[in-house]
Design a protein around this motif. Structure first.
Motif: not given
Lengths: 190, 190
Positions: A11-16, A120, B12, B14-16, B19
């Motif tokens: 859930f958290r890391d899919k795009r990174i 992290e 979708r 937030k993390r990108i 970063h």
């Protein structure tokens, strides 16, 4: 070389993690090993890029808790380990000491390198396993940015790698228009 | 310079986008402008990094549909626009022509630069607004990786920027141990 992603939660890391895999491919790594939750969607999207844009990049998952075994095995039977971490030696100092030359002596050596990018919280033991702990700036930012800069400096011609068997290739243009060179068509016309 | 993130959806991206903001800060941008859904969490997490690690990086949102107005205004009243896109001129060619020197003539000029990083679908008009469309490789990978490499090459001393007023600073070490230099303490001892 191979990239090792330590930690992946779907859930958290899919795009990174997807970005890490695509950076690894674009800058010349042969594959990425991911220690974390197996994620079919990432495998699919990375495989789609490989099939359209060429090359033979591999993507594999292993259970998180097997990371120690994996690193031990790499050191014993394959080669050296680099860990990208903001707590490491700044890459500017690393380059001053010419350590890149040691790493780049031959393509064979490059293939024996493992480059670790963590999430992290990285276990202290990772720092000990690494032959080099290297910081891409000593500021908090992004493992994706760190990996891109490191591979750009490490891999010869990294900004212009040609991938064999691509269905699509871009014709670069100053205007940046979306021009493709369709390789199938191009090949048929030969 | 300022970074312009075109497109942000809270769920979708937030993390990108986080970063991107942290890369922008670490490599010397003065701020990031985000065209998309306002996202309080990103503002909080970036502000926390700024407060702990120093400097005066700004983060601002504007409604997505105002991007044209923003770019028009930048060109008319501030300065030049660079668009990072896989369809642009490869950065190797850009550097060969010494275009970086044009961009780097003075710090004042750097402050007048806007660097656009888009999401997946960038409107064709963005390519026309840009004074330069630059590709960090012509392969699909990551806007985070592209921004890091571009800023690393553009900004003087980008890998070792010192930020004023930091509560925390890392003491880089070969072993990569987590050593901090507590700046408040250090200052008290002076």
């Amino acid at each position: 070389m191979t990239v090792f992603r330590l930690g992946h939660r779907i859930f958290r890391d899919k795009r990174i993690t997807t970005h890490l895999a695509l950076v690894a491919r674009a800058f010349g790594a042969t594959g990425i090993q991911i220690a974390g939750e197996p994620d079919e969607k990432i495998i699919q999207s990375v495989s789609k890029v490989v099939s359209e844009w060429g090359g033979s990049f591999t993507i594999d998952f292993l259970p998180y808790e097997e990371w120690i075994q994996f690193l031990e095995n790499w050191k014993l039977t394959i080669g050296k380990i680099i860990h990208l971490t903001m707590y490491g030696e700044n890459i500017v100092e690393f380059q001053k000491k010419n350590d890149f030359k040691k790493l780049k002596t031959s393509n064979e050596d490059l293939n024996k390198l493992l480059v670790i990018v963590g999430g992290e919280k990285v276990p202290a033991k990772v720092f000990q396993f690494a032959d080099w702990n290297i910081a891409i700036t000593n500021q908090p930012h992004s493992e994706v940015g760190s990996l891109a800069i490191f591979l750009e400096k490490l891999v010869p011609n990294s900004l212009k790698i040609d991938f064999p068997d691509s269905k699509r290739q871009i014709k670069p243009s100053l205007e940046g228009k979306k021009k493709y060179q369709n390789c199938d068509e191009a090949n048929e016309k030969k």
